[in-house]
Enzyme design. Structure first.
Site, short mmCIF file in Angstrom:
data_model
loop_
_atom_site.label_atom_id
_atom_site.label_comp_id
_atom_site.label_asym_id
_atom_site.label_seq_id
_atom_site.Cartn_x
_atom_site.Cartn_y
_atom_site.Cartn_z
N LYS A 1 0.88 -1.18 0.00
CA LYS A 1 0.00 0.00 0.00
C LYS A 1 0.91 1.23 0.00
CE LYS A 1 -2.05 2.90 2.14
NZ LYS A 1 -1.84 4.33 1.82
N GLU B 1 9.69 1.35 10.77
CA GLU B 1 10.68 2.43 10.57
C GLU B 1 9.90 3.73 10.68
OE1 GLU B 1 12.49 1.37 6.80
OE2 GLU B 1 13.79 -0.10 7.78
N CYS C 1 13.59 10.89 6.96
CA CYS C 1 13.51 10.54 8.40
C CYS C 1 14.84 10.76 9.09
CB CYS C 1 13.07 9.09 8.54
SG CYS C 1 14.11 7.96 7.59
N GLU D 1 8.90 15.98 15.65
CA GLU D 1 9.42 15.94 14.28
C GLU D 1 8.62 16.91 13.40
OE1 GLU D 1 8.35 12.54 11.81
OE2 GLU D 1 10.44 12.35 11.20
P1 NAD Z 1 2.11 8.33 7.58
O1 NAD Z 1 2.25 7.56 8.84
O2 NAD Z 1 1.17 9.45 7.52
O3 NAD Z 1 1.70 7.37 6.38
C1 NAD Z 1 2.47 6.23 6.02
C2 NAD Z 1 1.58 5.19 5.38
O4 NAD Z 1 0.66 4.71 6.36
C3 NAD Z 1 0.74 5.73 4.22
O5 NAD Z 1 0.70 4.76 3.21
C4 NAD Z 1 -0.63 5.94 4.88
O6 NAD Z 1 -1.70 5.86 3.97
C5 NAD Z 1 -0.65 4.76 5.84
N1 NAD Z 1 -1.57 4.93 6.98
C6 NAD Z 1 -1.92 6.07 7.60
N2 NAD Z 1 -2.79 5.80 8.61
C7 NAD Z 1 -2.98 4.46 8.63
C8 NAD Z 1 -3.76 3.58 9.42
N3 NAD Z 1 -4.54 4.02 10.41
N4 NAD Z 1 -3.70 2.26 9.14
C9 NAD Z 1 -2.93 1.77 8.15
N5 NAD Z 1 -2.17 2.58 7.35
C10 NAD Z 1 -2.19 3.90 7.59
O7 NAD Z 1 3.61 8.78 7.21
P2 NAD Z 1 4.04 9.71 5.99
O8 NAD Z 1 3.59 11.10 6.31
O9 NAD Z 1 3.66 9.07 4.71
O10 NAD Z 1 5.64 9.63 6.07
C11 NAD Z 1 6.43 10.50 6.82
C12 NAD Z 1 6.87 9.84 8.10
O11 NAD Z 1 7.60 8.64 7.81
C13 NAD Z 1 7.82 10.69 8.92
O12 NAD Z 1 7.47 10.60 10.27
C14 NAD Z 1 9.18 10.03 8.68
O13 NAD Z 1 10.14 10.26 9.70
C15 NAD Z 1 8.80 8.60 8.58
N6 NAD Z 1 9.82 7.82 7.86
C16 NAD Z 1 10.62 6.99 8.58
C17 NAD Z 1 11.62 6.26 7.92
C18 NAD Z 1 12.56 5.35 8.69
O14 NAD Z 1 13.28 4.61 8.05
N7 NAD Z 1 12.57 5.39 10.02
C19 NAD Z 1 11.79 6.38 6.54
C20 NAD Z 1 10.93 7.23 5.84
C21 NAD Z 1 9.94 7.95 6.51
#
Ligand code: NAD
Length: 494
Positions: free
Chosen positions: A186, A262, A296, A398
């Protein structure tokens, strides 16, 4: 390559990929350009029924030709997917740039390049992996032989973020598939384009139906929630915000499923007075503002040893004000837009909050004015603050935008405490010419990865992940193989 990002786009249609077929649905949502606010594509949203079909197809594929393949064949198939991406490289670059607004050079050199490298590297790592073998002498002189056998976990759900879309998807898909699992992926609702192209690459490469499935949609009440709650998923690998991780953790708890998370970060860079000054300024500019701060691993907190503090802030201001913010294909552009207007509102709310919390704005703090379509996009200025207390919200939460706070420090012990003073624990950077100090200090950072005199350099065989709110587990090299396989130990009395 010249891509006319400033022209109105030809509207595209992006569909789901389930059981080897591209599937339309009745519900659609718009994919909006963060560069100028126009609609790029209509995306077919998967509902719970389609997610269920995808999970069932993935389960069935485990019993089909894929399940009977040896690792060499799976490795060859992953390499074939990488071949397709290389052949269609410019399409992937254009998709990634259109969805995210990032510079073309970055999409070429980082995102799409790493997509290919992820697939090829794990194709090799999986092929060359070996198990454990121990000969055990017992007190009575008899002997045991122990050896391990790796098996796939089963159906893996991969829920991905928007910040490095193709990189994140392939970072999960390559090790999951080389271990023999099948997947339902997804992608983020913000970045459906390269995900759809990736599904096309799997299709073109001849990967059997049901092995790689793609469902488009949002999180709550949409494809993300349906996937994370699906009872027949065996493991969930998730990259995204810490809060979303917590929601997903609750959703999978009843099934006691394997998870790899992650999550977010509030990473620190520490600059000692003995550092190569220019290299440190250059490094901190990159670690704070690359991908508009939407990595991130970006440094949102910078600690500089007091004797060089004023000079460092002045040099950062000069370098930051010289960064070119603009169209992705402009000569010399360093930063594009943020991912969306919605995310820009969040980043701007932190810009306001910082001032209310007592920050001095060294540079930036607002929205650039272009006088063209980009004013309908999601751009912000790269921003530097000083003067915040370590417990200010802007120092604890963040932001995920192009912003860093610079503070002075006086001693090693003090700075270690301050670096560790947030609930996150993803990454840290140390800039110093004293290697003894670097070795002494780095293990005391409560993070999963420490860079010394560099940032973002990666060897894909090394462990990657975070502690605290930054995640659970490690992926990379054999750590990925450990997560994506179930290991059985066989013990023989010989
Ligand atoms: P997000 O959590 O908003 O969304 C990530 C994914 O989760 C999307 O596909 C979204 O549709 C899905 N999602 C959202 N709510 C959900 C739910 N209730 N159930 C199931 N799926 C759900 O994150 P984002 O805004 O897309 O990404 C940015 C974040 O990702 C930042 O916090 C960043 O630090 C983190 N990040 C971490 C790493 C790492 O390796 N640690 C790498 C990249 C990004």
């Amino acid at each position: 390559m010249t891509t006319p990002f400033h022209l109105p786009p030809a509207l595209r249609t992006l569909r789901n990929y389930v059981d080897g077929e591209f599937v339309s649905t009745d519900r659609r949502f718009d994919n909006i350009s963060p560069l100028h606010g126009e609609v790029l594509a209509q995306v077919h949203e998967a509902d719970a029924l389609l997610v269920d079909r995808a999970v069932r197809a993935a389960r069935q594929a485990l019993e089909g030709p894929w399940g009977r393949m040896g690792v060499d064949e799976r490795s060859a198939l992953l390499n074939r997917v990488a071949d397709v991406i290389e052949r269609r490289f410019d399409e992937f670059v254009a998709a990634e740039v259109a969805d995210t607004g990032r510079p073309v050079a970055q999409a070429r050199g980082l995102d799409v390049h790493r997509g290919v490298v992820n697939l090829r590297t794990f194709a090799d790592i999986g092929r060359l992996a070996h198990g454990d073998c121990f000969e055990t002498r017992l007190a009575d002189g008899k002997c045991l032989l122990n050896y391990t056998v790796r098996k796939p976990v089963g159906v893996v759900a991969s829920i991905c973020p928007w910040n490095l879309p193709l990189l994140s998807m392939t970072w999960k898909a390559a090790p999951a598939l080389i271990c023999g699992n099948t997947m339902v992926v997804k992608p983020s609702e913000e970045t459906p384009s390269s995900a759809t192209l990736l599904a096309e690459a799997f299709h073109e490469a001849g990967v059997p139906p049901g092995v790689f499935n793609l469902v488009h949609g949002f999180g709550a009440n949409s494809a993300g929630e349906a996937l994370s709650r699906h009872p027949d998923v065996d493991a969930v690998t998730f990259t995204g915000e810490s809060r979303t991780g917590s929601t997903i953790m609750k959703a999978v708890a009843d099934g006691v499923k394997e998870i790899s998370f992650e999550l977010g970060g509030k990473n620190a860079a520490v600059v000692f007075a003995d550092a190569d000054f220019d290299a440190a300024v250059d490094g901190v500019v990159r670690s704070s503002f690359s991908n508009s701060g939407q990595v991130c691993l970006c440094s949102e907190r910078v600690y500089v040893e007091r004797p060089i503090f004023e000079r460092f802030v002045a040099a950062m201001k000069l370098r930051t004000e010289a960064l070119k913010v603009g169209w992705p294909d402009e000569q010399g552009v360093f930063m594009g837009s943020l991912i969306s207007r919605g995310h820009r509102d969040k980043v701007l709310s932190y810009f306001d909050l910082a001032v209310r919390e007592g920050a001095s704005v060294v540079t930036g703090g607002g929205v650039p004015k272009f006088g063209d379509q980009r004013d309908n996009g999601a751009f912000v200025q790269p921003t530097i603050w000083t003067g915040l207390a370590d417990d200010a919200r802007c120092m604890q939460e963040e932001v995920f935008g192009p912003v860093c706070h610079i503070a002075p420090f006086d001693s090693e012990e003090e700075v270690i405490d301050r670096v560790n003073g947030t609930p996150y624990g993803l990454a840290g950077c140390i800039w110093t010419s004293n290697l003894s100090r670097a070795h002494r200090v780095s293990p005391r950072f409560q993070v999963g990865i420490v860079w010394i005199n560099t940032w973002f350099s990666r060897d894909l065989r090394t462990p990657f992940g975070g502690s605290g709110l930054s995640g659970i587990g490690r992926e990379g090299g054999r750590h990925s193989l450990d997560f994506y396989s179930e290991t059985t130990n066989v013990c023989i009395a010989v």
